[in-house]
Design a protein around this motif. Structure first.
Motif, PDB file in Angstrom:
ATOM      1  N   UNK A  56       4.991   6.309  86.541  1.00 57.70           N
ATOM      2  CA  UNK A  56       5.958   7.377  86.292  1.00 57.70           C
ATOM      3  C   UNK A  56       7.107   7.282  87.280  1.00 57.70           C
ATOM      4  N   UNK A  57       8.285   6.962  86.759  1.00 55.84           N
ATOM      5  CA  UNK A  57       9.498   6.932  87.574  1.00 55.84           C
ATOM      6  C   UNK A  57      10.636   7.525  86.762  1.00 55.84           C
ATOM      7  N   UNK A  58      11.632   8.114  87.413  1.00 55.44           N
ATOM      8  CA  UNK A  58      12.756   8.700  86.677  1.00 55.44           C
ATOM      9  C   UNK A  58      13.627   7.632  86.024  1.00 55.44           C
ATOM     10  N   UNK A  59      14.337   8.031  84.995  1.00 51.90           N
ATOM     11  CA  UNK A  59      15.234   7.090  84.325  1.00 51.90           C
ATOM     12  C   UNK A  59      14.467   6.160  83.412  1.00 51.90           C
ATOM     13  N   UNK A  60      13.975   5.091  83.957  1.00 59.31           N
ATOM     14  CA  UNK A  60      13.179   4.105  83.219  1.00 59.31           C
ATOM     15  C   UNK A  60      11.797   4.074  83.857  1.00 59.31           C
ATOM     16  N   UNK A  61      10.770   4.438  83.084  1.00 54.50           N
ATOM     17  CA  UNK A  61       9.442   4.486  83.687  1.00 54.50           C
ATOM     18  C   UNK A  61       8.872   3.082  83.890  1.00 54.50           C
ATOM     19  N   UNK A  62       7.732   3.022  84.559  1.00 57.26           N
ATOM     20  CA  UNK A  62       7.151   1.735  84.896  1.00 57.26           C
ATOM     21  C   UNK A  62       6.761   0.901  83.699  1.00 57.26           C
ATOM     22  N   UNK A  63       6.286   1.555  82.629  1.00 58.42           N
ATOM     23  CA  UNK A  63       5.878   0.816  81.439  1.00 58.42           C
ATOM     24  C   UNK A  63       7.069   0.137  80.782  1.00 58.42           C
ATOM     25  N   UNK A  64       8.170   0.870  80.614  1.00 54.82           N
ATOM     26  CA  UNK A  64       9.363   0.288  79.999  1.00 54.82           C
ATOM     27  C   UNK A  64       9.997  -0.759  80.910  1.00 54.82           C
ATOM     28  N   UNK A  65       9.956  -0.501  82.220  1.00 56.90           N
ATOM     29  CA  UNK A  65      10.482  -1.484  83.172  1.00 56.90           C
ATOM     30  C   UNK A  65       9.660  -2.767  83.107  1.00 56.90           C
ATOM     31  N   UNK A  87      -3.763   8.515  81.976  1.00 57.67           N
ATOM     32  CA  UNK A  87      -4.557   7.591  81.179  1.00 57.67           C
ATOM     33  C   UNK A  87      -3.835   7.115  79.916  1.00 57.67           C
ATOM     34  N   UNK A  88      -3.030   7.991  79.293  1.00 61.16           N
ATOM     35  CA  UNK A  88      -2.244   7.557  78.132  1.00 61.16           C
ATOM     36  C   UNK A  88      -1.296   6.433  78.520  1.00 61.16           C
ATOM     37  N   UNK A  89      -0.701   6.567  79.704  1.00 61.08           N
ATOM     38  CA  UNK A  89       0.226   5.543  80.186  1.00 61.08           C
ATOM     39  C   UNK A  89      -0.497   4.222  80.451  1.00 61.08           C
ATOM     40  N   UNK A  90      -1.714   4.323  80.967  1.00 59.36           N
ATOM     41  CA  UNK A  90      -2.483   3.106  81.241  1.00 59.36           C
ATOM     42  C   UNK A  90      -2.715   2.335  79.945  1.00 59.36           C
ATOM     43  N   UNK A  91      -3.060   3.057  78.880  1.00 56.10           N
ATOM     44  CA  UNK A  91      -3.293   2.398  77.597  1.00 56.10           C
ATOM     45  C   UNK A  91      -2.027   1.711  77.100  1.00 56.10           C
ATOM     46  N   UNK A  92      -0.888   2.370  77.268  1.00 58.03           N
ATOM     47  CA  UNK A  92       0.380   1.754  76.862  1.00 58.03           C
ATOM     48  C   UNK A  92       0.650   0.499  77.689  1.00 58.03           C
ATOM     49  N   UNK A  93       0.383   0.579  78.988  1.00 63.29           N
ATOM     50  CA  UNK A  93       0.629  -0.563  79.865  1.00 63.29           C
ATOM     51  C   UNK A  93      -0.309  -1.721  79.538  1.00 63.29           C
ATOM     52  N   UNK A  94      -1.549  -1.413  79.153  1.00 60.40           N
ATOM     53  CA  UNK A  94      -2.482  -2.457  78.738  1.00 60.40           C
ATOM     54  C   UNK A  94      -1.908  -3.243  77.564  1.00 60.40           C
ATOM     55  N   UNK A  95      -1.315  -2.523  76.623  1.00 63.71           N
ATOM     56  CA  UNK A  95      -0.727  -3.182  75.460  1.00 63.71           C
ATOM     57  C   UNK A  95       0.579  -3.872  75.762  1.00 63.71           C
ATOM     58  N   UNK A  97       1.222  -5.808  78.419  1.00 60.27           N
ATOM     59  CA  UNK A  97       1.102  -7.074  79.134  1.00 60.27           C
ATOM     60  C   UNK A  97       0.948  -6.978  80.637  1.00 60.27           C
ATOM     61  N   UNK A  98       0.789  -5.775  81.185  1.00 55.16           N
ATOM     62  CA  UNK A  98       0.544  -5.664  82.618  1.00 55.16           C
ATOM     63  C   UNK A  98      -0.792  -6.332  82.930  1.00 55.16           C
ATOM     64  N   UNK A  99      -0.859  -7.025  84.060  1.00 57.82           N
ATOM     65  CA  UNK A  99      -2.062  -7.794  84.402  1.00 57.82           C
ATOM     66  C   UNK A  99      -2.922  -7.118  85.450  1.00 57.82           C
ATOM     67  N   UNK A 100      -2.358  -6.148  86.187  1.00 58.63           N
ATOM     68  CA  UNK A 100      -3.112  -5.479  87.233  1.00 58.63           C
ATOM     69  C   UNK A 100      -2.990  -3.977  87.118  1.00 58.63           C
ATOM     70  N   UNK A 101      -4.083  -3.255  87.361  1.00 59.19           N
ATOM     71  CA  UNK A 101      -4.088  -1.798  87.297  1.00 59.19           C
ATOM     72  C   UNK A 101      -4.849  -1.253  88.489  1.00 59.19           C
ATOM     73  N   UNK A 102      -4.165  -0.450  89.301  1.00 58.59           N
ATOM     74  CA  UNK A 102      -4.759   0.090  90.516  1.00 58.59           C
ATOM     75  C   UNK A 102      -4.515   1.585  90.607  1.00 58.59           C
ATOM     76  N   UNK A 103      -5.465   2.315  91.184  1.00 62.40           N
ATOM     77  CA  UNK A 103      -5.308   3.739  91.412  1.00 62.40           C
ATOM     78  C   UNK A 103      -4.696   3.953  92.794  1.00 62.40           C
ATOM     79  N   UNK A 104      -3.712   4.824  92.860  1.00 60.92           N
ATOM     80  CA  UNK A 104      -3.017   5.045  94.129  1.00 60.92           C
ATOM     81  C   UNK A 104      -3.952   5.503  95.241  1.00 60.92           C
ATOM     82  N   UNK A 105      -5.002   6.206  94.864  1.00 56.55           N
ATOM     83  CA  UNK A 105      -5.939   6.709  95.865  1.00 56.55           C
ATOM     84  C   UNK A 105      -7.070   5.726  96.153  1.00 56.55           C
TER      85      UNK A 105
END
Length: 226
Positions: A56-65, A87-95, A97-105
């Motif tokens: 989640x980032x302003x303007x262009x979010x991480x998934x679109x970037x 979690x909805x965003x994670x599913x979008x990112x999975x589709x 082509x993102x290769x890594x997924x990490x939790x900030x905490x």
């Protein structure tokens, strides 16, 4: 040296990610972006091996970037940083082509593992992220947990014995070469198996295959006892 870009609209998060990555002498943070547009521009300028993007980032979010980066500079691997409730965003990112997924905490070591894995052309899916994806799919009507596990096991059962062994590794952060060692095969064989696994499971990338493996309860084979 692994060249990395960090993108997050929160200065404190960027500083924390930079500090963690600085503990690895083989990682060099070459740029920091404050939003998705900035991230795309800086990737084009610096051509890093890995871009670590907040979802989640302003303007262009991480998934679109990430999608723009993958189109413009396909050699740059994407690691997504997620927070609870995304979690909805994670599913979008999975589709996407993102290769890594990490939790900030999560643990700092996971960040380094994820960056190194993606730089090597592998994938890294935090076990906590995999569990959240499965739980989210269940909660949003994509089938009960038992039903999804049963369906995943059926999909995995269609694989060959060797493919099932390889399936245990795609989201663990291991490159094809490193997967090949415990299986006593050559790197090219693992690459062929991974391609076949993705096609048979009907998924687009290793991270998505790791979700299926998690649902099916597939674990890495144990080394033989002496």
């Amino acid at each position: 040296m692994i060249r990395v870009l960090i993108a997050d609209d929160e200065p404190m998060i960027r500083a924390g990610v930079r500090a963690v990555l600085a503990t690895d002498p083989d990682i060099d943070v070459v740029a920091e972006a404050v939003d998705g547009h900035d991230a795309v521009e800086l990737v084009l300028r610096h051509r890093p091996a890995v871009a670590v993007l907040d979802i989640r980032m302003p303007g262009l979010n991480g998934i679109d970037a990430a999608a723009e980066i993958r189109r413009a500079v396909p050699t740059t691997g994407i690691v997504m940083l997620t927070a609870f409730g995304e979690d909805d965003y994670i599913l979008q990112a999975l589709g996407g082509g993102a290769a890594g997924f990490l939790i900030k905490s999560g643990e700092p070591e996971e960040l380094i593992t994820g960056v190194r894995a993606v730089a090597e052309g592998a994938a890294y899916l935090s076990p906590k992220v995999a569990a959240r994806v499965v739980a989210h799919l269940t909660a949003t009507g994509a089938g009960t947990l038992a039903g999804r596990r049963s369906a995943a096991r059926d999909r995995v059962a269609a694989l060959t014995t060797r493919e099932r062994e390889v399936l245990a590794f795609p989201g663990s952060g291991l490159s094809n070469g490193r997967i090949a060692r415990p299986l006593h095969v050559v790197e090219g064989t693992v690459k062929a198996h991974v391609s076949s696994i993705l096609a048979r499971l009907g998924v687009d990338n290793r991270a998505a295959a790791a979700v299926v493996a998690h649902e099916a309860g597939v674990v890495p084979p144990q080394p033989p006892q002496p």
